[in-house]
Enzyme design. Structure first.
Site, mmCIF file in Angstrom:
data_model
loop_
_atom_site.group_PDB
_atom_site.id
_atom_site.type_symbol
_atom_site.label_atom_id
_atom_site.label_comp_id
_atom_site.label_asym_id
_atom_site.label_seq_id
_atom_site.Cartn_x
_atom_site.Cartn_y
_atom_site.Cartn_z
ATOM 1 N N CYS A 83 0.113 -6.085 2.305
ATOM 2 C CA CYS A 83 0.262 -7.529 3.069
ATOM 3 C C CYS A 83 0.906 -8.703 2.536
ATOM 4 C CB CYS A 83 -0.901 -7.778 3.837
ATOM 5 S SG CYS A 83 -1.503 -6.377 5.088
ATOM 6 N N HIS A 120 -3.172 -9.814 -9.580
ATOM 7 C CA HIS A 120 -3.374 -8.422 -9.597
ATOM 8 C C HIS A 120 -4.923 -8.292 -9.994
ATOM 9 C CE1 HIS A 120 -2.746 -4.390 -8.746
ATOM 10 N NE2 HIS A 120 -1.541 -4.676 -8.621
ATOM 11 N N HIS A 158 -0.693 -28.513 4.982
ATOM 12 C CA HIS A 158 -0.738 -27.273 5.773
ATOM 13 C C HIS A 158 -1.159 -26.007 5.074
ATOM 14 C CE1 HIS A 158 1.273 -30.010 8.489
ATOM 15 N NE2 HIS A 158 2.166 -30.230 7.665
ATOM 16 N N HIS A 163 -2.629 -15.667 5.608
ATOM 17 C CA HIS A 163 -2.470 -14.360 6.174
ATOM 18 C C HIS A 163 -3.348 -14.051 7.283
ATOM 19 C CE1 HIS A 163 -1.764 -10.203 6.438
ATOM 20 N NE2 HIS A 163 -2.789 -9.779 5.853
ATOM 21 N N HIS A 219 -4.052 -13.571 17.573
ATOM 22 C CA HIS A 219 -4.169 -13.248 18.901
ATOM 23 C C HIS A 219 -2.934 -12.928 19.444
ATOM 24 C CE1 HIS A 219 -4.565 -14.612 23.139
ATOM 25 N NE2 HIS A 219 -5.927 -14.153 22.845
ATOM 26 N N ASN A 226 -1.952 -8.192 13.267
ATOM 27 C CA ASN A 226 -1.774 -8.331 12.106
ATOM 28 C C ASN A 226 -0.382 -7.582 11.654
ATOM 29 O OD1 ASN A 226 -1.767 -7.869 9.034
ATOM 30 N ND2 ASN A 226 -3.868 -7.039 8.886
#
Length: 453
Positions: free
Chosen positions: A167, A246, A320, A324, A353, A357
């Site tokens: 992702c 990582h 801001h 994710h 919503h 995802n």
């Protein structure tokens, strides 16, 4: 006297740091000229009713599995207008075809890229660098080759395919472009960030693998980037810094998000309870490097002198927060650990919503929400926080180069957000599924009771 010496030493360090930063980052400018998110059509709507229909087709499930799935759907934070793969909606989830996977991706590719090229007045033949990230499908010819062929791009275009990155892959792709810009001056780059969902529906009954069916949806984004200062006036964002972490050397973090087969041979994506722990630890490691680059030096000094357990004030250098939209638990955990309020978390919650995802493309729907709400003003800084399998945490800070209020993927629904009610209608219609008195019901009777037979 000691105070004066300490002050002069601190002043020297700050000036030296600023000067070194200026020298080392000259010529590394990365501007974003445009971005475009994908919006599916009405045949792809995957509302609660459609989800229940798909669930009822799985003959491997027992009554307790239906309860778990339906409870998860109700509490997922997803609304009624997310988009799913056409082949799954048509009932072909057990035997997905390769052509369905490619068709899904090409819809995202060409819909978003056509709009970017038309809006920017930049021809595909002008593109110097092309990066595509799709974690769960590696095709031959490659996905970049399909785009190059479709748009008849130049023979010397630099093409890169990223797979298995999870992702957080879109920021990895941008980091790759930023490094390529160091040796390719006055260049244009395209990044296409999406995921292949058509072949990934899990048909087994392992609960940690059922979760992906409940939250992952179809979506993606294409971006147009440049390091050509002559195009500065076209840009909407400037990349200030990007840090990749990582955490794959940690066994728990490595295994918390993994594509596997269950004991019955059904393939899917396993999400374990250790995910939020891995996210928190990798985010902490990332911020140790990132925050000194973006926060005022006085905030760093103040934080080091505070009591243990206190939170750093991110808003001293960031306006801001683009988080994710991986799930309610992830958004809640990040918000709590960073001391963010509901205003800061609203873009991620509303994206989850409205679109679900969408994997690596999700960050850009969050950005689109901010733009649609006219939050982004020239000079504002945006912190993007991405988390993904591996386990990886990749974060960056953008600076808004001009007020952003263009129509985007949210234009038809932004007036309805945030909604007055976030409750799922499924709870009222099918609440009986959680009644212990129906524990004797056979799986084959579920579809009849849900009204799908």
């Amino acid at each position: 006297m000691e105070f004066l010496i300490a002050f002069m030493l601190l002043f020297t360090i700050v000036v030296s740091f600023a000067f070194a930063k200026l020298i080392f980052h000259r010529g590394e400018t990365c501007y974003m000229i445009d971005y475009e998110c994908y919006k599916g059509n009405k045949e792809m709507k995957l509302n609660t009713e459609e989800c229940a229909k798909i669930v009822s087709r799985n003959k491997n499930l027992r009554i307790e599995d239906y309860r778990f799935l339906l409870q998860t759907i109700v509490n997922s934070g997803l609304g009624e207008e997310t988009f799913g793969p056409k082949n799954i909606i048509l009932g072909e989830e057990e035997h997905p075809k390769h052509v369905d996977c490619l068709s899904e991706l090409e819809s995202v590719f060409y819909d978003t890229l056509d709009n970017i090229f038309a809006r920017s007045n930049i021809s595909p033949s002008e593109v110097d660098i092309l990066v595509v990230n799709v974690s769960l499908l590696s095709a031959v010819p490659s996905l970049t080759s399909r785009i190059i062929n479709h748009y008849n791009m130049r023979e010397d275009v630099k093409a890169f395919n990223l797979s298995g990155m999870g992702c957080s892959a879109s920021l990895i792709a941008i980091d790759l472009v930023q490094h390529l810009f160091k040796t390719h001056k006055k260049s244009l780059a395209i990044v296409v960030s999406t995921e292949s969902m058509a072949g990934q529906w899990y048909c087994g009954r392992e609960r940690s693998m059922m979760l992906s069916n409940c939250i992952f949806r179809v979506g993606g984004c294409s971006m147009l980037l440049t390091n050509d200062r002559a195009r500065k006036n076209q840009a909407i964002l400037k990349l200030n810094c990007l840090v990749r972490t990582h955490f794959g050397s940690n066994d728990e973090a490595y295994s918390c998000c993994m594509q596997v087969e269950d004991d019955q041979g059904y393939g899917g994506f396993r999400l374990t309870k250790l995910l939020t722990k891995a996210a928190a630890r990798s985010l902490s490691r990332n911020f140790r490097v990132l925050l000194p680059k973006v926060l005022p030096i006085w905030e760093i000094i103040l934080y080091t002198t505070r009591k243990a357990g206190s939170k750093i004030n991110l808003k001293s250098g960031i306006e801001h927060f683009c988080i994710h939209p991986g799930g309610r638990a992830v958004i809640d955990e990040v918000g709590s650990s960073l001391g963010l309020d509901e205003y800061d978390l609203e873009p991620a919650r509303m994206t989850l919503h409205r679109f679900g995802n969408t994997s690596a493309g999700g960050l850009w729907y969050v950005l689109g929400y901010m733009e649609a709400k006219k939050r982004l003003k020239k000079g504002d800084r945006i912190l993007m926080i991405s988390l993904g399998a591996g386990f990886k945490c990749n974060n960056c800070v953008w600076e808004v180069t001009r007020d952003m209020d263009r129509p985007n993927v949210w234009k038809d629904s932004i007036e309805n957000y945030p909604p007055k009610k976030m409750s799922n209608p499924f709870l009222e219609k099918y609440g009986w599924i959680n009644d212990e008195a129906v524990g004797f019901i056979k799986p084959e009777d579920i579809a009849k009771m849900l009204g799908f037979v």
